[in-house]
Design an enzyme around this catalytic site. Structure first.
Site, mmCIF file in Angstrom:
data_model
loop_
_atom_site.group_PDB
_atom_site.id
_atom_site.type_symbol
_atom_site.label_atom_id
_atom_site.label_comp_id
_atom_site.label_asym_id
_atom_site.label_seq_id
_atom_site.Cartn_x
_atom_site.Cartn_y
_atom_site.Cartn_z
ATOM 1 N N GLU A 114 1.723 1.835 -3.577
ATOM 2 C CA GLU A 114 0.397 2.205 -4.138
ATOM 3 C C GLU A 114 -0.094 3.599 -3.949
ATOM 4 O O GLU A 114 -0.503 4.407 -4.898
ATOM 5 C CB GLU A 114 -0.801 1.225 -3.941
ATOM 6 C CG GLU A 114 -0.595 -0.230 -4.263
ATOM 7 C CD GLU A 114 -1.815 -1.000 -3.869
ATOM 8 O OE1 GLU A 114 -2.590 -1.681 -4.929
ATOM 9 O OE2 GLU A 114 -1.831 -1.251 -2.654
ATOM 10 N N GLY B 186 0.775 -1.191 0.206
ATOM 11 C CA GLY B 186 -0.081 0.030 -0.050
ATOM 12 C C GLY B 186 0.873 1.252 -0.039
ATOM 13 O O GLY B 186 0.455 2.278 -0.428
#
Length: 710
Positions: free
Chosen positions: A113, A110
């Site tokens: 991301e 994440g």
């Protein structure tokens, strides 16, 4: 505050992520809520000209909140969580200002991301920093738009390779792949470059938000990707045997996302993410490879109240493959090494092993010529025991013979300091017995490495009857110093890993003796999730070594006046080694033939030596037999307190001999099967194939009480 908001004279805002009380930033509500508030403030202030997102920690962002995800059991809750995260990232990239991710350190999962949702990425060229989407290693897929942004940035084929392998890249590799666009020398340079880019690109937008966007290398419908989609699913299936649904789901996300717009692709990704997140595979892998592994790395099995220690100089007795590998791992960690053998040529050859590994690292641009020289200068090959005098740790890695080990123990202890630790790398011989040759058994311990040492992450620490807690703590610290994962076990024959691994290879041989087809046996091992079939891996560890251990064990039992039951497959092992002279891969012939410059293949003579039975068992039975013997033996080890924690038992099984990672380890396999169901099936196998399948007493008791391993 978790997000520090700072606006400079040029109206560029720097958002510094710095969660209080944490060593790393994690994408949970404590971080994302103030982050979203900051984005709202930016959108409301027309004077703001750009945004820089960076971190106040040593690394950028570690990833998503695994703890929260692990607790979710409802599909809608998982879908809402991941959609909310995506919405937060989408608002960042559509805020109407140029946004730069200033990556001061590692950005994984994440964390990456988040960086991909920025318009530009600059990273400090820090050799310790890693960048990637490794979610597949926990049975997951990138759920924050990673399966949609990355292929649109670097192309479908390159993105798939990174996500399916869970590969972690260094800064220079991330630059080459197009994941980051620029490198910086230090934090000051990083922020200066980020600001300059914001000022130079006031109307920045993501490529996929441009009406003229074209996929690099084409979208899923392009002829160039047609061949990829024709073969990729079958190639993945051939590697995973259908045991890892995340791999298939990642491909589905990318393929389907490649024929729709970006926002629709993100919603498709969310649905596949939920499928992964709620799967038994993800629950197994997260429970063991995240929570239990983290507990081990934080010192769960280390004695409390003992000050941390560091090894300055290690002496290694034996410069064969194991000794040479331990020397490399130690020198790589900055430890001085004395590598001793009975001939200078062998000792030099052991050092040369490190040289070859370093040459390979240089070719991969993971090492420099200067770094190689520095590391090799730490290794001193010798034949002189006097060179060991200043070592604070000795690791004996000589042949698995009690007398040979006793001789080098006595010679070494006559020279080293009184507080030095002496460790044996034995894989099977009880440490308490070996310590009888020692004049200070409280300083004697087992450090069982796995081959090849440079690749295998585990070290099994064996505590003898007289090993002190101080010695255990020092052994534990050394294992972590060389960046390995330690598990702690009590002394017994075969310890934990060798004892349970032995059940896998011997079950393969037992099936062969029963007349099951050798190819079916090998395939069953692979389909079960093991990295190598039982016959092939037995060849690799050496049939002759297994037979030597068998003879040594028989001898030890006889000397102790104890009856030796043995294993039903022992006669088959003796037949292979003594009668058929097929001793394994090193000898060029075992269950397999190893023709020069050709791929290995099963020895055609196996069917004559072990004739096929008229009735062949269903593949499901072969798979269960291999898994049950391992899991049941692991439960016995836990019951007998050979291994002391569920975490050490599970991690030891995965890292030590490759027990199917998707099952979450040997004890988690029992949990997932259901303890009562496991006991019932084990009794069936015992009645049909042999009493050694009878369930461990601890399992019978747990089944009665409705308990499971925690």
């Amino acid at each position: 505050m978790s997000v520090n908001f700072q606006k400079d004279a040029d109206n560029i805002v720097t958002l510094t992520l710095d969660m209080p009380g944490r060593s790393m930033n994690v994408l949970n509500e404590a971080l994302t809520k103030p982050f979203m508030e900051a984005i709202a403030s930016i959108e409301a202030d027309p004077a703001i000209t750009g945004v820089i997102v960076t971190s106040g920690k040593a690394d950028f962002v570690a990833g998503a909140d695994i703890e929260k995800l692990f607790q979710i059991t409802e599909a809608q809750a998982a879908f809402d969580m991941v959609q909310e995260f995506k919405g937060f990232l989408r608002s960042l990239e559509l805020c109407g200002r140029p946004v730069v991710a200033a990556l001061n350190g590692t950005a994984l999962g994440g964390g990456l991301e988040l960086a991909l949702a920025c318009h530009y990425r600059i990273a400090i060229n820090n050799p310790k920093a890693k960048f990637g989407l490794p979610e597949v290693k926990l049975g997951l897929l990138p759920g924050g738009g990673g399966t949609q942004r990355l292929p649109r940035m670097i192309g479908i084929q390159n993105a798939l390779q990174l996500m399916l392998e869970g590969k972690e890249l260094r800064a220079e590799e991330a630059l080459q792949q197009g994941i980051v666009q620029e490198l910086a020398n230090d934090r000051e340079d990083l922020l200066a470059k980020a600001k300059a880019w914001c000022l130079a690109n006031p109307k920045a937008k993501q490529p996929w938000d441009d009406k003229k966007f074209r996929w690099p290398g084409g979208d899923s419908r392009s002829p160039g990707n047609g061949q990829l989609w024709a073969i990729a699913p079958s190639m993945a299936s051939a590697k995973t045997y259908g045991n890892y649904p995340a791999a298939t789901n990642i491909m589905s996300c990318v393929f389907e996302g490649g024929i729709v717009d970006f926002d629709t692709g993100c919603e498709i990704e969310s649905r596949y993410f939920v499928n992964c997140a709620l799967s038994p595979v993800a629950k197994n892998m997260i429970g063991t490879l995240w929570f239990q592994l983290n507990a081990i790395n934080k010192g769960k099995s280390r004695p409390e109240g003992i000050a941390p220690s560091k090894v300055r100089k290690v002496g290694i007795l034996g410069a064969g493959m194991m000794g040479a590998g331990i020397a490399y791992a130690s020198a790589k960690a900055g430890i001085e090494v004395v590598l001793l053998d009975n001939s200078m040529a062998t000792a030099e050859s052991g050092k040369d092993y490190s040289s070859k590994l370093l040459d390979k690292a240089i070719r991969r641009k993971q090492q420099t010529a200067e770094g190689k020289e520095t590391l090799l200068n730490r290794i001193k090959p010798t034949v002189d025991f006097n060179d060991l005098a200043s070592c604070d740790l000795i690791i004996e890695a000589v042949f698995e013979d009690r007398q040979v080990k006793a001789e080098v123990t006595r010679k070494t202890e006559a020279l080293i300091s009184a507080d030095a630790v002496f460790a044996s790398n034995t894989s099977t011989l009880p440490i308490t017995g070996l310590a009888q040759a020692s004049v200070r058994p409280e300083n004697f311990i087992g450090l069982h490495f796995f081959s090849p040492v440079d690749k295998m992450p585990l070290v099994e620490i064996i505590v003898g009857q007289h090993t002190s807690q101080q010695t255990l703590a020092r052994g534990f610290d050394y294992v972590q110093q060389i960046k390995k994962t330690p598990i702690v076990v009590n002394d017994s024959r075969g310890f934990y890993t060798s004892r349970v691994f032995g059940t896998y290879v011997m079950e393969g041989l037992k099936l062969l003796m029963e007349g099951q087809h050798p190819r079916a046996i090998e395939m069953a091992g692979l389909q079960a999730g093991m990295p190598v079939g039982p016959l092939a891996v037995h060849d690799e560890v050496s049939l002759s070594l297994s037979f030597h251990i068998l003879e040594q064990t028989r001898k030890d039992f006889a000397e102790a006046g104890k009856p030796f039951a043995g294993h039903p497959a022992d006669p088959g092992l003796e037949k292979m080694v003594k009668q058929l002279d097929r001793k394994g891969k090193k000898a060029g012939k075992g269950f397999y033939d190893y023709p020069e410059n050709e791929s290995k293949h099963l020895w055609p003579g196996l069917q004559q030596a072990f004739p096929l039975a008229a009735t062949q068992l269903p593949q499901k039975d072969l798979i269960e037999r291999m898994m049950f013997v391992q899991a049941n033996e692991a439960a016995k080890c836990y019951e007998e307190k050979v291994v002391l924690t569920v975490a050490d038992t599970n991690i030891g099984s995965i890292f030590g001999w490759g027990f199917a990672p998707f099952q979450g380890g040997a004890l988690q396999y029992i949990n997932a099967y259901g303890v009562a169901n496991f006991v019932k099936r084990a009794n069936q196998l015992s009645a049909q194939f042999g009493s050694y399948f009878a369930p461990a007493a601890i399992l019978v008791k747990m089944a009665e009480q409705g308990k499971h391993f925690e």
